[in-house]
Design a protein around this motif. Structure first.
Motif, short mmCIF file in Angstrom:
data_model
loop_
_atom_site.label_atom_id
_atom_site.label_comp_id
_atom_site.label_asym_id
_atom_site.label_seq_id
_atom_site.Cartn_x
_atom_site.Cartn_y
_atom_site.Cartn_z
N GLN A 11 0.83 -1.20 0.00
CA GLN A 11 0.00 0.00 0.00
C GLN A 11 0.87 1.25 0.00
N ILE A 12 1.95 1.23 0.77
CA ILE A 12 2.84 2.39 0.82
C ILE A 12 3.59 2.52 -0.51
N ASP A 13 4.03 1.40 -1.08
CA ASP A 13 4.66 1.45 -2.41
C ASP A 13 3.73 2.12 -3.41
N GLU A 14 2.45 1.73 -3.39
CA GLU A 14 1.47 2.28 -4.33
C GLU A 14 1.27 3.78 -4.09
N LEU A 15 1.15 4.17 -2.82
CA LEU A 15 0.97 5.59 -2.50
C LEU A 15 2.16 6.42 -2.97
N ILE A 16 3.37 5.93 -2.70
CA ILE A 16 4.58 6.66 -3.09
C ILE A 16 4.68 6.75 -4.61
N SER A 17 4.28 5.70 -5.31
CA SER A 17 4.37 5.70 -6.78
C SER A 17 3.50 6.78 -7.41
N LYS A 18 2.48 7.24 -6.71
CA LYS A 18 1.57 8.26 -7.23
C LYS A 18 2.02 9.70 -6.92
N TRP A 47 -4.08 7.97 8.10
CA TRP A 47 -4.43 9.34 7.72
C TRP A 47 -4.01 9.62 6.27
N ASN A 48 -4.15 8.61 5.41
CA ASN A 48 -3.80 8.70 3.98
C ASN A 48 -2.33 9.05 3.74
N SER A 49 -1.47 8.62 4.65
CA SER A 49 -0.04 8.92 4.55
C SER A 49 0.78 7.73 5.04
N PRO A 50 2.04 7.61 4.59
CA PRO A 50 2.91 6.58 5.15
C PRO A 50 3.09 6.85 6.65
N SER A 51 2.92 5.81 7.44
CA SER A 51 3.01 5.95 8.89
C SER A 51 3.88 4.82 9.43
N PHE A 52 4.63 5.12 10.47
CA PHE A 52 5.56 4.16 11.04
C PHE A 52 5.29 4.00 12.53
N VAL A 72 4.29 10.04 11.16
CA VAL A 72 3.48 10.02 9.94
C VAL A 72 4.15 10.97 8.95
N CYS A 73 4.36 10.51 7.74
CA CYS A 73 5.00 11.30 6.69
C CYS A 73 3.91 11.91 5.82
N ASN A 74 3.59 13.16 6.08
CA ASN A 74 2.49 13.84 5.40
C ASN A 74 3.04 14.73 4.30
N ILE A 75 2.48 14.60 3.11
CA ILE A 75 2.89 15.45 2.00
C ILE A 75 1.81 16.52 1.82
N HIS A 76 2.21 17.78 2.01
CA HIS A 76 1.25 18.88 1.95
C HIS A 76 1.81 19.98 1.06
N ARG A 77 1.15 20.21 -0.05
CA ARG A 77 1.56 21.26 -1.00
C ARG A 77 3.02 21.13 -1.42
N GLY A 78 3.43 19.89 -1.69
CA GLY A 78 4.78 19.64 -2.15
C GLY A 78 5.83 19.61 -1.07
N LYS A 79 5.44 19.83 0.18
CA LYS A 79 6.38 19.79 1.30
C LYS A 79 6.16 18.50 2.08
N ILE A 80 7.23 18.00 2.66
CA ILE A 80 7.14 16.79 3.48
C ILE A 80 7.12 17.22 4.94
N LEU A 81 6.03 16.87 5.60
CA LEU A 81 5.89 17.14 7.03
C LEU A 81 5.98 15.82 7.77
N LEU A 82 6.89 15.75 8.72
CA LEU A 82 6.99 14.58 9.58
C LEU A 82 6.28 14.90 10.88
N VAL A 83 5.18 14.18 11.13
CA VAL A 83 4.36 14.42 12.31
C VAL A 83 4.65 13.30 13.31
N PHE A 84 5.25 13.68 14.43
CA PHE A 84 5.54 12.74 15.52
C PHE A 84 4.45 12.93 16.57
N PRO A 85 3.46 12.03 16.65
CA PRO A 85 2.33 12.23 17.58
C PRO A 85 2.75 12.42 19.04
N THR A 86 3.85 11.79 19.44
CA THR A 86 4.33 11.96 20.82
C THR A 86 5.78 12.44 20.83
#
Length: 132
Positions: A11-18, A47-52, A72-86
Motif C-alpha cells: 500500500q505504501i509502495d502504491e501511495l509513493i508511486s503516485k 491518515w492517507n499517509s505513510p506511517s511508522f 506520519v510522513c504527510n505530503i502537503h503542498r509539495g512539502k514533506i511534514l513529519l508528524v511525531f504524535p508523541t
C-alpha cells in the motif's frame, strides 16, 4: 473474483508511486531511514499517509495516547511534514515545532547527510524512551 488486499508495504509502495517526482525520491529515502533505525519498526497507511510504528513489547497504555505511533510522513503542498504524535518529548536539531498536545512537526525541505543522520538519531532517541 475478489480483489486481493495489498499488504501494508505494498500500500505504501502504491501511495509513493503516485507522488510527484520531486517528492517521491525524498519520501522513499525517509522511509528507508526510518525502517533502518530499528527492526521493530513497521509501516502502514494512516491518515492517507505513510506511517511508522513500534511493534515491540510496551507497557499497557490508553490507545488514544498514540504511544506506539512514531511518525506520519504527510505530503502537503509539495512539502514533506513529519508528524511525531508523541515526539515533543524528544529533543532534535531538526527544525520543527513542538505542540502542547505532545506532537512534534518537522518540515523536510532537503535531505542532506546531516538531515538524514539527525532524523535517524531522532527515531532512535524516541525508541529509547519507549516504556517496555
Amino acid at each position: 473474483m475478489a480483489k486481493l488486499k495489498l499488504s501494508d508495504n505494498e500500500q505504501i509502495d502504491e501511495l509513493i508511486s503516485k507522488l510527484d517526482e520531486d517528492v517521491k525520491e525524498n519520501v522513499e529515502t525517509i522511509r528507508k531511514i526510518i525502517l533502518a533505525a530499528d527492526p521493530e519498526i513497521a509501516e502502514q497507511i494512516k491518515w492517507n499517509s505513510p506511517s511508522f510504528y513500534f511493534t515491540g513489547e510496551m507497557k499497557s497504555f490508553d490507545p488514544k495516547e498514540y504511544k506506539r505511533d512514531i511518525v506520519v510522513c504527510n505530503i502537503h503542498r509539495g512539502k514533506i511534514l513529519l508528524v511525531f504524535p508523541t515526539g515533543a518529548k524528544v529533543k532534535s536539531p531538526l527544525k520543527g515545532k513542538d505542540y502542547p498536545d505532545g506532537r512534534k512537526i518537522i518540515t523536510i525541505e532537503d535531505l542532506t547527510v546531516s538531515t538524514t543522520n539527525q532524523l535517524q538519531q531522532l527515531i532512535k532517541d524516541w525508541l529509547g524512551m519507549v516504556e517496555r
